[in-house]
Design an enzyme around this catalytic site. Structure first.
Site, PDB file in Angstrom:
ATOM      1  N   LYS A  91       0.871  -1.187   0.000  1.00 36.33           N
ATOM      2  CA  LYS A  91       0.000   0.000   0.000  1.00 36.33           C
ATOM      3  C   LYS A  91       0.903   1.231   0.000  1.00 36.33           C
ATOM      4  CE  LYS A  91      -3.985  -2.090   2.127  1.00 36.33           C
ATOM      5  NZ  LYS A  91      -3.486  -3.444   1.840  1.00 36.33           N
ATOM      6  N   ASP A 125      -1.311  -2.153  -4.224  1.00 36.64           N
ATOM      7  CA  ASP A 125      -2.727  -2.192  -3.828  1.00 36.64           C
ATOM      8  C   ASP A 125      -3.368  -0.835  -4.092  1.00 36.64           C
ATOM      9  OD1 ASP A 125      -2.581  -4.790  -2.852  1.00 36.64           O
ATOM     10  OD2 ASP A 125      -2.349  -4.190  -0.758  1.00 36.64           O
ATOM     11  N   GLN A 154     -10.552  -0.870  -8.927  1.00 32.04           N
ATOM     12  CA  GLN A 154     -11.736  -1.192  -8.118  1.00 32.04           C
ATOM     13  C   GLN A 154     -12.997  -1.024  -8.961  1.00 32.04           C
ATOM     14  OE1 GLN A 154     -10.402   1.937  -5.683  1.00 32.04           O
ATOM     15  NE2 GLN A 154      -9.907   0.665  -3.907  1.00 32.04           N
ATOM     16  N   ARG A 177      -4.835  -6.242 -11.033  1.00 31.23           N
ATOM     17  CA  ARG A 177      -5.772  -6.994 -10.190  1.00 31.23           C
ATOM     18  C   ARG A 177      -7.109  -6.261 -10.243  1.00 31.23           C
ATOM     19  NH1 ARG A 177      -4.297  -6.419  -4.302  1.00 31.23           N
ATOM     20  NH2 ARG A 177      -2.804  -8.084  -4.648  1.00 31.23           N
ATOM     21  N   LYS A 180     -13.627  -5.653  -6.299  1.00 29.01           N
ATOM     22  CA  LYS A 180     -14.826  -4.799  -6.199  1.00 29.01           C
ATOM     23  C   LYS A 180     -14.486  -3.457  -5.553  1.00 29.01           C
ATOM     24  CE  LYS A 180     -18.240  -8.499  -5.904  1.00 29.01           C
ATOM     25  NZ  LYS A 180     -19.398  -9.068  -5.188  1.00 29.01           N
ATOM     26  N   GLY A 181     -13.595  -3.476  -4.543  1.00 31.85           N
ATOM     27  CA  GLY A 181     -13.282  -2.248  -3.800  1.00 31.85           C
ATOM     28  C   GLY A 181     -13.814  -2.349  -2.389  1.00 31.85           C
ATOM     29  N   ARG A 281      -9.489  -1.033  12.379  1.00 30.26           N
ATOM     30  CA  ARG A 281      -9.763   0.082  11.468  1.00 30.26           C
ATOM     31  C   ARG A 281     -10.553  -0.391  10.254  1.00 30.26           C
ATOM     32  NH1 ARG A 281      -7.547   2.146   7.662  1.00 30.26           N
ATOM     33  NH2 ARG A 281      -5.551   1.108   7.864  1.00 30.26           N
ATOM     34  N   ARG A 282     -10.176  -1.576   9.745  1.00 28.41           N
ATOM     35  CA  ARG A 282     -10.892  -2.110   8.583  1.00 28.41           C
ATOM     36  C   ARG A 282     -12.369  -2.363   8.901  1.00 28.41           C
ATOM     37  NH1 ARG A 282      -7.481  -3.347   4.287  1.00 28.41           N
ATOM     38  NH2 ARG A 282      -7.054  -1.179   3.900  1.00 28.41           N
TER      39      ARG A 282
END
Ligand code: FDA
Length: 301
Positions: A91, A125, A154, A177, A180-181, A281-282
């Site tokens: 990331k 990513d 995405q 890659r 969907k996002g 956090r996710r």
């Protein structure tokens, strides 16, 4: 956000850390490179390759980005030393995207240079929409220097078709890659209707494959896997033009079915000391994941 989602977000701080660790252990390989190597070895033995992700993002100091680069360099060396079938995913906020674009570019260059020397690959990513333009900008600069790098698109983003067409035109062929996002975005920039997101996913995959690009089809949605099977059949595509990708610990039955069908399948394997911050956090960012995790934990999916 629905009432249920709000409830999920509200309860996260009260979930005991040992319980979080227990749940996270299905989706995260552990805290160290050794843990990650063990997980990849197991996946390789099951016929899957892997992409490794060091947990951590949104840093505030240059030193944190430098530490992340060091960890990734060690990781690339470990993959090589253990002779594992794996590459890395990164990331860009963890490498300084929000601090200084040139500094971030230099950091990415170090990783991709090393990956090239070791005959492997770096996947960049895609993070939330505040990062999209800069992430693609850095990808584009690095791609001019190296082939051993790819990006993520995405399907929920309205701009995605333009983005892949632009990148494919700029670089002859690209390695993408498609997912969907995962972030929560506003309707003016992202499709909110899941039927449209799914249709756009298939459209992006088709557009990329038809034009000779390499695609990582990243989903656990069997409808989309099936649509790709059909597309591959219709286009008479050789197996070295695409792969399927899934997250560690999600729908292992589908994973095994895809491998049994003879397709390449790559598992995304996150690891790192910051697993707790990452997981909480996710969940706050996208409470839908909490529902998935809860259902799968209770054996309901
Ligand atoms: P969908 O959300 O419809 O899920 C289908 C089914 O899979 C669900 O019903 C559920 O059973 C199961 N499932 C999905 N996710 C799960 C989870 N986390 N835990 C438990 N069960 C789950 N996103 C992004 O914005 N940027 C990125 O760079 C990436 N990178 C990435 C790499 C790889 C290899 C994958 C597989 C995914 C990503 N993603 C991502 C995440 C992606 O955007 C998406 O949010 C998730 O993959 C879930 O979408 P599905 O296509 O699986 O469909």
């Amino acid at each position: 956000m629905s009432l249920f989602d709000r409830l999920v977000v509200w309860t996260i701080p009260f979930v005991p850390k040992p319980l979080m660790r227990h749940v996270a252990s299905n989706y995260i390989a552990g805290e160290t490179i050794a843990d990650a190597m063990r997980a990849v070895k197991d996946l390789n033995e099951r016929g899957c390759c892997a992409t490794l992700d060091v947990l951590g993002e949104f840093i505030t100091k240059n030193e944190e980005a430098e530490a992340a680069v060091d960890e990734y360099l060690k990781l690339l060396d470990a993959i090589q030393a253990e002779q594992l079938d794996a590459n890395v995913s990164v990331k860009l906020t963890m490498l300084g995207l929000k601090l200084d674009l040139d500094f971030c570019l230099q950091n990415v260059r170090k990783l991709v240079q090393r990956a090239k020397e070791l005959n492997t690959f770096v996947r960049i990513d895609m993070e939330d929409s505040s990062c999209t333009t800069d992430t693609l900008g850095i990808y584009s600069k690095i791609r001019k220097e190296f082939d051993d790098v790819g990006f993520v698109i995405q399907a929920y983003m309205r701009r995605s078709l333009n983005d892949i067409q632009q990148q494919a035109a700029d670089h002859k062929h690209v390695n993408v890659r498609v997912c969907k996002g995962i972030y929560v975005e506003s309707r003016d920039i992202a499709y909110k209707d899941m039927a449209i997101v799914n249709a756009n996913f298939n459209w992006l995959v088709e557009e990329l494959l038809k034009n000779g690009n390499y695609v990582g089809v990243a989903t656990h949605d069997e409808k989309l896997v099936w649509a790709t099977y059909k597309l591959i059949h219709d286009l008479k595509l050789p197996k070295d033009k695409f792969e399927f990708q899934m997250l560690l610990g999600v729908d292992e039955q589908l994973r095994d079915l895809i491998v049994k069908d003879g397709y390449k399948l790559r598992i995304y394997v996150p690891y790192g000391q910051r697993w707790y911050e990452y997981s909480t956090r996710r969940l706050k960012e996208n409470p839908r994941i909490a529902t998935y995790v809860l259902k799968s934990w209770l054996g309901l999916s």
